[in-house]
Design a protein around this motif. Sequence first.
Motif, PDB file in Angstrom:
ATOM      1  N   VAL A  45      -0.706   5.335  -1.323  1.00 30.39           N
ATOM      2  CA  VAL A  45      -0.152   4.476  -0.276  1.00 30.39           C
ATOM      3  C   VAL A  45      -0.639   5.007   1.067  1.00 30.39           C
ATOM      4  O   VAL A  45      -0.007   5.840   1.699  1.00 30.39           O
ATOM      5  N   PHE A 207       3.318   8.276   4.020  1.00 30.61           N
ATOM      6  CA  PHE A 207       3.195   6.991   3.355  1.00 30.61           C
ATOM      7  C   PHE A 207       3.400   5.890   4.366  1.00 30.61           C
ATOM      8  O   PHE A 207       4.028   6.068   5.426  1.00 30.61           O
ATOM      9  N   HIS A 209       4.025   1.511   4.452  1.00 27.29           N
ATOM     10  CA  HIS A 209       4.148   0.201   3.828  1.00 27.29           C
ATOM     11  C   HIS A 209       3.929  -0.910   4.864  1.00 27.29           C
ATOM     12  O   HIS A 209       4.323  -2.037   4.659  1.00 27.29           O
TER      13      HIS A 209
END
Length: 210
Positions: A45, A207, A209
């Motif tokens: 990710v 990470f 998103h």
Amino acid sequence: MADSLLAKLGDLTFTAEEQDAVVVTHNAVAILAEDFASSLVGKVVSPPTIDGSRLIRQFCSIWKDDKVLSISEINSNFFLISFASPMNRTNVLKRGPWDFQKYWFALEQADPNQTIHDYSFQHMCIWVRIHNIPLSLMTAALARVLGASVGKVIMTDTCLEDGNMGEFMRVRVLFDTSKPLRRCVVLSRPDAKASMCPLQYERLPLFCHG
């Protein structure tokens, strides 16, 4: 790519021939479901595209004691990982989270009925340290209660490796990475002043998103 193609198809009108279903016998064309029982899917990710061949070499070396059979790059940043047994696969999951070049290498159990676009890679399992707990409350029961405010509690640990009670409690939780990281939890008791308990995440990788 597949998502954009499906979106375009949603605006079209199909002919009768195009709408005829192709009927297949699952066992005749599919990989055996048992082969997925010892497999994981993984995704790094991260914003950039990573060097897949380097990742494969690195984790084949790291997981050699867990009898990893193969790591295949299915798509950019997306991998299928096969182990000798379900136990080897479970051992790798228990030792996470994993990272590659400091970015989160998210892992999920492989599902024979899902496409690569069906995996969300949204949940991370991680140890969280809960600080500023009164000594009389350093119990597994309270660790479960406070840990539930972070995510799904997997297990607890209230002692250090030498058996002594430490200055914090540890709880392993499965939490939703699409939400902001919780930084503290407030402990309230009827017989005492409420106290703020800072949270510290162990081995937290980068990470995104976004």
